[in-house]
Every structure is written in C-alpha cells, then in structure tokens.
Design an enzyme around this catalytic site. Structure first.
Site, PDB file in Angstrom:
ATOM      1  N   ASP A 105       0.791  -1.241   0.000  1.00 64.55           N
ATOM      2  CA  ASP A 105       0.000   0.000   0.000  1.00 64.55           C
ATOM      3  C   ASP A 105       0.819   1.285   0.000  1.00 64.55           C
ATOM      4  O   ASP A 105       0.265   2.378  -0.130  1.00 64.55           O
ATOM      5  CB  ASP A 105      -0.992  -0.015   1.177  1.00 64.55           C
ATOM      6  N   HIS A 120       6.785  -7.624  -1.013  1.00 62.47           N
ATOM      7  CA  HIS A 120       5.790  -8.119  -1.970  1.00 62.47           C
ATOM      8  C   HIS A 120       5.453  -7.101  -3.058  1.00 62.47           C
ATOM      9  O   HIS A 120       4.368  -7.136  -3.638  1.00 62.47           O
ATOM     10  CB  HIS A 120       4.509  -8.542  -1.233  1.00 62.47           C
ATOM     11  N   CYS A 149      -2.191  -1.829 -21.538  1.00 62.19           N
ATOM     12  CA  CYS A 149      -1.031  -0.999 -21.856  1.00 62.19           C
ATOM     13  C   CYS A 149      -1.261  -0.366 -23.234  1.00 62.19           C
ATOM     14  O   CYS A 149      -2.124  -0.834 -23.994  1.00 62.19           O
ATOM     15  CB  CYS A 149       0.166  -1.953 -21.894  1.00 62.19           C
TER      16      CYS A 149
END
Ligand code: NAD
Ligand code: ZN
Length: 251
Positions: A105, A120, A149
């Site tokens: 986060d 992570h 993308c």
C-alpha cells in the site's frame, strides 16, 4: 499491558539496531482490510482462486473484477495512521533503521519512513504482461477491465502473487538485516506467509529480542516473540513511542 509496553520501551531505548516487520494489520486502521483475521478478505474469497499467479494468467478479467479493482479504490483513499507515524518517530529517535513490509500500500513511505524493503512489491505500479512497461496505477482507467497498456497487453499489479518469487534483492537484504538486528518489532502480521514469516526466526536465531504488536496471538506469540503487546497498532504505537522518548529524554 502498560507493564509490557514499559519493558518493550526499555529494550528499544537500549537497542543498537532495530528492524520492523509489518503486515496487513498495520494498515487495517487506515481502512484496508487484511487477508486473514477478523474481517479478512479470505473469509469471503479463496486466495488460490484470486491471488495466485496461475488464476490471474488464466483469467485476468476475473481477478481484476473480484480483487484488484476494489483494491485500487481502497488504496487510492488510504492514508497512514498512528502505527505508521509511530515507526517514523522511532526512526527519528534513532531507534529504528529498516522496515521490511509485506504490504503493497505504500503507506510507510507516505508517512515518511526512509528505508522500506517492499517484500511483496508495490500496488502503485502496474506492469504490462507483453512488453513489460510500467505504468502508474493512479493513472489507469477502470472503465476497461482488465486495463491495457498502450501496446494492447494486459496490465498486472507490480506485486508478488502467490506462486511467484520474492524480488531477490528484497529477500537477500531482508535476511541480512534480520540476522544483524538486536530487536525486531513485528506489527500486524499473521506470520503465516513464507518466506516473510521466517524473518523473526532468523532474527531470534541470531540473538534478537522479538516484540510483537497484534490484537490476536500468532504462531510467533510466546515462542519466537517474547514480548507480545496485544492490541491494534493505533493504540499501542503512540504509547510505546512516548515511553521510548521518555527514556531518551527527547522532547
Ligand atoms: P494477514 O492478513 O495474514 O494478517 C493480518 C494480521 O494483522 C492478523 O494477525 C491480525 O490479527 C492483525 N491485525 C488486525 N488488525 C490489526 C491492527 N489494528 N493492528 C495490528 N495488527 C492487526 O497479513 P500478512 O501477515 O501481512 O499477510 C498477508 C499478505 O497479504 C501480505 O503478504 C500482504 O502482501 C498482503 N496484503 C497487503 C495489504 C496491504 O498492503 N495493506 C492488505 C491485505 C493483504
Ligand atoms: Zn505493453
């Protein structure tokens, strides 16, 4: 409890090298649900069906719809809480060098911690499955799921899914700082996801004292962590920092 906080403050005030290992629990009071424990996402979802790399590659649209879309909405709004800022204070007091976080986060960095190992990855970035280009999560358009993308490839969060390797540099450095610290502060992790969960074992094996902050017992409690402070980060961290500050006579 206050006696345990005083003991933990004694240890931290004398420590030379302190490392924190944090997990989803430290961000619960910032409005981000954890995976395990009360209110955890895995009460309603099967981790292997949504958070395993094979599940994502098999059906990116489904994983974006069930998990990643909501994560973006929640993480966009989340701000650091007193648990995160307490770690910044400890760093300013010279009583914390490095944070190993399992969280994606970015809240430790937003709070102002300067040395954060992202075990992570970080949800702030997406990576194209085809060309590898990285784009900011903030800028992606959720009207199209899965987002794409500019080359037309599917975007995936730049986070470690179950079934994927930990970024080697993060793993090696985490093992090194864990082996070298004399205190490890373990906050808000169920200590069940490997290899992150092995860091307190490495620290303990090398003589560190493990202090744990968590409202619930974990597999570490009373076995690897000799000093469990049972409570949430927002209630415990400011009291712990104040007690350390008093010992250092710092204003
Ligand atoms: P976990 O979900 O397995 O366990 C959360 C732990 O936090 C539990 O032990 C729970 O008792 C504790 N907790 C709950 N409320 C707390 C509070 N207020 N203060 C302190 N502790 C509290 O979390 P984990 O061990 O980090 O493993 C889950 C994996 O999921 C991680 O690898 C992480 O990458 C990912 N994850 C990240 C986020 C995030 O970035 N915020 C959120 C969910 C999951
Ligand atoms: Zn691409």
């Amino acid at each position: 409890m206050s006696e345990a906080i005083e003991r933990a403050a004694d240890i931290l005030a004398q420590a030379k090298s302190v490392v924190a290992l944090t997990g989803a629990g430290i961000s619960v009071e910032s409005g981000i649900p954890p995976f395990r424990g009360k209110g955890g996402l895995w009460e309603t979802m099967d981790p292997m069906a949504v958070a395993h790399i094979d599940a994502f590659l098999d059906n990116p649209k489904r994983v974006w719809e069930l998990l990643i879309k909501d994560m973006k909405t929640i993480l966009d709004k989340a701000r650091p809480n007193a648990g995160h800022t307490g770690l910044v204070e400890l760093e300013r007091l010279g009583r914390l060098q490095t944070i190993i976080t399992q969280n994606v986060d970015g809240l430790h960095q937003m709070a102002g911690s300067s040395d954060v190992i992202e075990f992570h990855g970080n949800f702030a970035w997406q990576r194209c499955l085809d060309c590898g280009q990285r784009v900011s999560t903030a800028g992606i358009n959720l009207a199209q799921i899965p987002p794409q993308c500019s080359c037309g490839g599917v975007l995936r969060p730049d986070c470690v899914f179950f079934g994927e390797m930990i970024p080697p540099a993060a793993l090696v450095r985490s093992q090194r700082v864990s082996a070298a610290c004399d205190v490890m502060l373990v906050i808000g992790t169920s200590a069940t996801v490997q290899p992150a969960a092995s860091m307190p074992f490495i620290a303990k094996d090398n003589g560190a004292v493990i202090i744990e902050i968590n409202p619930e017992p974990t597999p570490l409690t009373g076995h690897i962590s000799s000093l469990p402070l049972m409570g949430g980060g927002v209630s415990i961290m400011p009291r712990l920092v104040a007690a350390v500050r008093k010992r250092l006579n710092s204003p």
